[in-house]
Design a protein around this motif. Structure first.
Motif, PDB file in Angstrom:
ATOM      1  N   SER A  59       0.846  -1.194   0.000  1.00  0.00           N
ATOM      2  CA  SER A  59       0.000   0.000   0.000  1.00  0.00           C
ATOM      3  C   SER A  59       0.877   1.238   0.000  1.00  0.00           C
ATOM      4  O   SER A  59       1.876   1.311   0.732  1.00  0.00           O
ATOM      5  CB  SER A  59      -0.927   0.017   1.222  1.00  0.00           C
ATOM      6  OG  SER A  59      -1.779  -1.110   1.228  1.00  0.00           O
ATOM      7  N   PHE A  60       0.499   2.205  -0.848  1.00  0.00           N
ATOM      8  CA  PHE A  60       1.133   3.516  -0.810  1.00  0.00           C
ATOM      9  C   PHE A  60       0.287   4.503   0.001  1.00  0.00           C
ATOM     10  O   PHE A  60       0.813   5.451   0.566  1.00  0.00           O
ATOM     11  CB  PHE A  60       1.317   4.066  -2.227  1.00  0.00           C
ATOM     12  CG  PHE A  60       2.546   3.532  -2.914  1.00  0.00           C
ATOM     13  CD1 PHE A  60       3.813   3.883  -2.467  1.00  0.00           C
ATOM     14  CD2 PHE A  60       2.432   2.682  -3.995  1.00  0.00           C
ATOM     15  CE1 PHE A  60       4.943   3.391  -3.108  1.00  0.00           C
ATOM     16  CE2 PHE A  60       3.561   2.195  -4.638  1.00  0.00           C
ATOM     17  CZ  PHE A  60       4.809   2.551  -4.195  1.00  0.00           C
ATOM     18  N   TRP A  61      -1.005   4.289   0.014  1.00  0.00           N
ATOM     19  CA  TRP A  61      -1.918   5.161   0.756  1.00  0.00           C
ATOM     20  C   TRP A  61      -3.212   4.396   0.981  1.00  0.00           C
ATOM     21  O   TRP A  61      -3.391   3.269   0.545  1.00  0.00           O
ATOM     22  CB  TRP A  61      -2.181   6.450  -0.031  1.00  0.00           C
ATOM     23  CG  TRP A  61      -2.537   6.196  -1.463  1.00  0.00           C
ATOM     24  CD1 TRP A  61      -3.720   5.718  -1.960  1.00  0.00           C
ATOM     25  CD2 TRP A  61      -1.667   6.352  -2.572  1.00  0.00           C
ATOM     26  NE1 TRP A  61      -3.653   5.574  -3.299  1.00  0.00           N
ATOM     27  CE2 TRP A  61      -2.411   5.977  -3.718  1.00  0.00           C
ATOM     28  CE3 TRP A  61      -0.356   6.809  -2.739  1.00  0.00           C
ATOM     29  CZ2 TRP A  61      -1.876   6.012  -4.994  1.00  0.00           C
ATOM     30  CZ3 TRP A  61       0.161   6.858  -4.011  1.00  0.00           C
ATOM     31  CH2 TRP A  61      -0.588   6.460  -5.116  1.00  0.00           C
ATOM     32  N   GLY A  62      -4.130   5.017   1.700  1.00  0.00           N
ATOM     33  CA  GLY A  62      -5.408   4.385   1.992  1.00  0.00           C
ATOM     34  C   GLY A  62      -5.533   4.008   3.455  1.00  0.00           C
ATOM     35  O   GLY A  62      -4.610   4.136   4.259  1.00  0.00           O
ATOM     36  N   ASP A  63      -6.705   3.515   3.800  1.00  0.00           N
ATOM     37  CA  ASP A  63      -6.971   3.146   5.193  1.00  0.00           C
ATOM     38  C   ASP A  63      -6.196   1.906   5.622  1.00  0.00           C
ATOM     39  O   ASP A  63      -5.964   1.703   6.813  1.00  0.00           O
ATOM     40  CB  ASP A  63      -8.481   2.907   5.393  1.00  0.00           C
ATOM     41  CG  ASP A  63      -9.298   4.161   5.132  1.00  0.00           C
ATOM     42  OD1 ASP A  63      -8.732   5.278   5.277  1.00  0.00           O
ATOM     43  OD2 ASP A  63     -10.492   4.028   4.775  1.00  0.00           O
ATOM     44  N   SER A  64      -5.811   1.048   4.659  1.00  0.00           N
ATOM     45  CA  SER A  64      -5.134  -0.199   5.010  1.00  0.00           C
ATOM     46  C   SER A  64      -3.626  -0.037   5.184  1.00  0.00           C
ATOM     47  O   SER A  64      -2.955  -1.006   5.538  1.00  0.00           O
ATOM     48  CB  SER A  64      -5.399  -1.248   3.932  1.00  0.00           C
ATOM     49  OG  SER A  64      -4.889  -0.818   2.674  1.00  0.00           O
ATOM     50  N   ILE A  65      -3.097   1.151   4.958  1.00  0.00           N
ATOM     51  CA  ILE A  65      -1.660   1.325   5.048  1.00  0.00           C
ATOM     52  C   ILE A  65      -1.193   1.238   6.497  1.00  0.00           C
ATOM     53  O   ILE A  65      -1.867   1.704   7.426  1.00  0.00           O
ATOM     54  CB  ILE A  65      -1.239   2.670   4.416  1.00  0.00           C
ATOM     55  CG1 ILE A  65       0.283   2.759   4.294  1.00  0.00           C
ATOM     56  CG2 ILE A  65      -1.782   3.847   5.228  1.00  0.00           C
ATOM     57  CD1 ILE A  65       0.765   3.982   3.512  1.00  0.00           C
ATOM     58  N   VAL A  66      -0.057   0.586   6.698  1.00  0.00           N
ATOM     59  CA  VAL A  66       0.578   0.472   8.018  1.00  0.00           C
ATOM     60  C   VAL A  66       1.806   1.375   8.005  1.00  0.00           C
ATOM     61  O   VAL A  66       2.650   1.265   7.105  1.00  0.00           O
ATOM     62  CB  VAL A  66       0.981  -0.990   8.319  1.00  0.00           C
ATOM     63  CG1 VAL A  66       1.638  -1.094   9.693  1.00  0.00           C
ATOM     64  CG2 VAL A  66      -0.235  -1.894   8.237  1.00  0.00           C
ATOM     65  N   TRP A  67       1.918   2.255   8.969  1.00  0.00           N
ATOM     66  CA  TRP A  67       2.965   3.262   8.917  1.00  0.00           C
ATOM     67  C   TRP A  67       4.370   2.649   8.939  1.00  0.00           C
ATOM     68  O   TRP A  67       5.314   3.218   8.372  1.00  0.00           O
ATOM     69  CB  TRP A  67       2.828   4.248  10.091  1.00  0.00           C
ATOM     70  CG  TRP A  67       3.155   3.665  11.447  1.00  0.00           C
ATOM     71  CD1 TRP A  67       2.302   3.099  12.328  1.00  0.00           C
ATOM     72  CD2 TRP A  67       4.448   3.611  12.051  1.00  0.00           C
ATOM     73  NE1 TRP A  67       2.954   2.669  13.450  1.00  0.00           N
ATOM     74  CE2 TRP A  67       4.280   2.985  13.312  1.00  0.00           C
ATOM     75  CE3 TRP A  67       5.722   4.012  11.676  1.00  0.00           C
ATOM     76  CZ2 TRP A  67       5.346   2.750  14.180  1.00  0.00           C
ATOM     77  CZ3 TRP A  67       6.783   3.782  12.539  1.00  0.00           C
ATOM     78  CH2 TRP A  67       6.593   3.158  13.772  1.00  0.00           C
ATOM     79  N   SER A  68       4.541   1.495   9.565  1.00  0.00           N
ATOM     80  CA  SER A  68       5.870   0.894   9.697  1.00  0.00           C
ATOM     81  C   SER A  68       6.184  -0.149   8.638  1.00  0.00           C
ATOM     82  O   SER A  68       7.316  -0.638   8.557  1.00  0.00           O
ATOM     83  CB  SER A  68       6.012   0.242  11.081  1.00  0.00           C
ATOM     84  OG  SER A  68       5.050  -0.797  11.239  1.00  0.00           O
ATOM     85  N   ASP A  69       5.180  -0.510   7.808  1.00  0.00           N
ATOM     86  CA  ASP A  69       5.392  -1.591   6.839  1.00  0.00           C
ATOM     87  C   ASP A  69       4.516  -1.325   5.617  1.00  0.00           C
ATOM     88  O   ASP A  69       3.352  -1.715   5.568  1.00  0.00           O
ATOM     89  CB  ASP A  69       5.046  -2.940   7.468  1.00  0.00           C
ATOM     90  CG  ASP A  69       5.512  -4.116   6.615  1.00  0.00           C
ATOM     91  OD1 ASP A  69       6.161  -3.873   5.588  1.00  0.00           O
ATOM     92  OD2 ASP A  69       5.225  -5.271   6.985  1.00  0.00           O
TER      93      ASP A  69
END
Length: 518
Positions: free
Chosen positions: A183-193
């Motif tokens: 993911s580059f963006w969106g609700d599913s993005i994890v800040w550390s991975d």
């Protein structure tokens, strides 16, 4: 005069089995000196480690964690292996391997057994049975020296094809790790991975690719560890980490568990271990360390000893591997110092934290692991560029390249080293038969164009024939490498004195055909 037929002596048979046509020592006069002092030369080893005592060396010890960490976490969570035992024995084997070999000969999980164990939810006994069965067979092949038959009859392009196919498979696994949180963006993005970190770490590795002094693997690992600790704290899971004294426990498989584990996972791992962990590993070590000639007997014995001890005490099955060696070399490891460091860290962490370390490891970013595994695989694939022993023979070089592609493509397509090996061997055998028939046809053409000495004497005009033969341009007239590719001689036993005259006649016949027929 009929010469008496004599059987070869025991020494001649052993020398035949030990002959290794891939070894750097094949050309004894031009062989570079061995860069690795023997294990009993403590002072020589100490000087070599002192010369490589850099951050880059310690960074190289982390070159294969992209393979180790995901398998270790998955097997421990499932309950098939003990994290304490796997870390302790993995570290112990790292230290002993570094001491005996003197190069960063990695210790990594048996991937085929791990994949089937995760798919079929193996019990600890079934996992131990698979590792023990494979190790017993590999140890027998090493002690009986039957493993040398592989190097005696397996062509070099097949080995290079196995390495190239393994490169593509590991690259595919690295990409799969990155795609888990793609993911580059969106609700599913994890800040550390996420893909931002994957792209950043990939560009960082490429930027310092030629700057070997930068410990890029150590930097990426420390950043990933910091993210894992931050995620553990954010999810309030530090209370699951229990420092203390953790110990290994014994695992004795029953007859049913041994049979299930060996038949389901062990048989599929056996060709992978023999080809990638022994044959391809020895060839890669010679490629990366010119002058170093590892013994495949010793490699098989170390693989057998590791698992005959560790699997009984709850550890996952371990082996060596060309991919791990390439990864550690790519990220800077050059001596056994990297293995000493990695082994000591594994033993300390395994004893102090044990199974509770999973609370932190499960948050390690897969984007970092995938990039490290991907780049380490590229280093393994680079060695396939030297895939032939006939670089100046375009006809033979083309055939060897086809063998290389067939082996690697079959390995990747079937996802099985054994099937890739069979396809490569069938291709190489077919080309060998074609070359034999081609040489036979050329011999017939030579007998027609250039009569033998006996026919010349019978005709009574041997002097005129010799003059005619000398007028025909020889192979030397074309210069080195300048002969027509369609008429290159491909006789592998050209050094045999009994066939020298025939080779000369074939060469002259080809040159005559080129001059008068084309």
């Amino acid at each position: 005069m009929i010469r008496q037929l004599t059987l070869p002596t025991r020494e001649q048979v052993i020398a035949f089995l030990k002959e290794d046509k891939w070894a750097a020592s094949a050309d004894g006069e031009n062989m570079p000196p061995n860069p690795v002092p023997p294990c009993w030369d403590i002072k020589g080893r100490a000087r070599r480690m002192r010369a490589h005592f850099t951050l880059r060396e310690f960074s190289g010890s982390l070159g294969d964690i992209g393979t180790l960490v995901p398998i270790l976490i998955s097997m421990t969570i499932q309950g098939s292996a003990s994290l304490t035992s796997s870390l302790f024995f993995g570290g112990l084997w790292n230290i002993l391997t570094g001491f005996f070999y003197g190069v960063p000969m990695c210790v990594q999980p048996m991937k085929s057994i791990a994949a089937i164990a995760l798919t079929n939810n193996f019990t600890p006994g079934e996992l131990a049975g698979a590792g023990l069965g494979v190790s017993a067979i590999v140890l027998f092949l090493g002690l009986s020296r039957l493993i040398w038959l592989v190097t005696r009859f397996v062509p070099l392009p097949v080995v290079k094809g196995l390495q190239l196919g393994t490169c593509f498979q590991l690259c595919k696994k690295g990409v799969a790790l990155v795609k888990e949180n793609a993911s580059f963006w969106g609700d599913s993005i994890v800040w550390s991975d996420n893909l931002w970190w994957a792209c950043s770490s990939f560009l960082l590795v490429l930027f310092v690719y030629e700057r070997r002094r930068v410990p890029v693997a150590l930097l990426v690992f420390m950043l990933g560890l910091a993210f894992a600790l931050a995620q553990t704290g954010a999810h309030h899971q530090f209370d699951q980490v229990h420092p203390g004294a953790h110990f290994v426990h014994t695992v004795v498989p029953t007859a049913k568990e041994f049979r299930t584990g060996f038949l389901s996972a062990g048989l599929g791992q056996l060709p992978l271990t023999l080809l990638n962990s022994v044959v391809a590993l020895a060839a890669l070590a010679r490629e990366l360390f010119p002058g170093y000639d590892p013994s495949m007997t010793h490699i098989t014995m170390s693989i057998g000893a590791m698992n005959l001890v560790g699997c009984f005490l709850g550890s996952m099955p371990f082996c060596h591997g060309s991919g791990g060696l390439a990864g550690q070399y790519f990220f800077g490891a050059r001596t056994e110092l990297s293995l000493y460091f990695l082994g000591a860290v594994k033993i300390i962490v395994g004893i102090v934290f044990g199974e509770s370390l999973l609370a932190i490891l499960r948050w390690f970013p897969n984007s970092f692991l995938g990039v490290m595994l991907f780049m380490a695989s590229i280093e393994l694939g680079l060695v396939a560029r030297n895939f032939t022993q006939f670089p100046h023979n375009e006809y033979r070089r083309k055939q060897d390249f086809v063998v290389l592609l067939s082996t690697s493509a079959a390995l990747v397509g079937f996802s099985h080293d054994g099937l890739g090996f069979i396809v490569g061997m069938v291709t190489a055998l077919t080309f060998w038969m074609h070359r034999r028939l081609r040489n036979s046809d050329e011999s017939s053409a030579a007998s027609i164009l250039l009569p033998t000495n006996s026919r010349q004497s019978a005709a009574g005009d041997s002097k005129d024939t010799v003059k005619t033969a000398t007028a025909i341009p020889s192979s030397a007239d074309y210069g080195s490498g300048a002969r027509p590719s369609g008429f290159d001689s491909d006789v592998e036993d050209s050094g045999a004195a009994s066939r020298t005259s025939e080779h000369q006649r074939i060469g002259k016949a080809k040159d005559a055909m080129e001059e008068h027929c084309c």
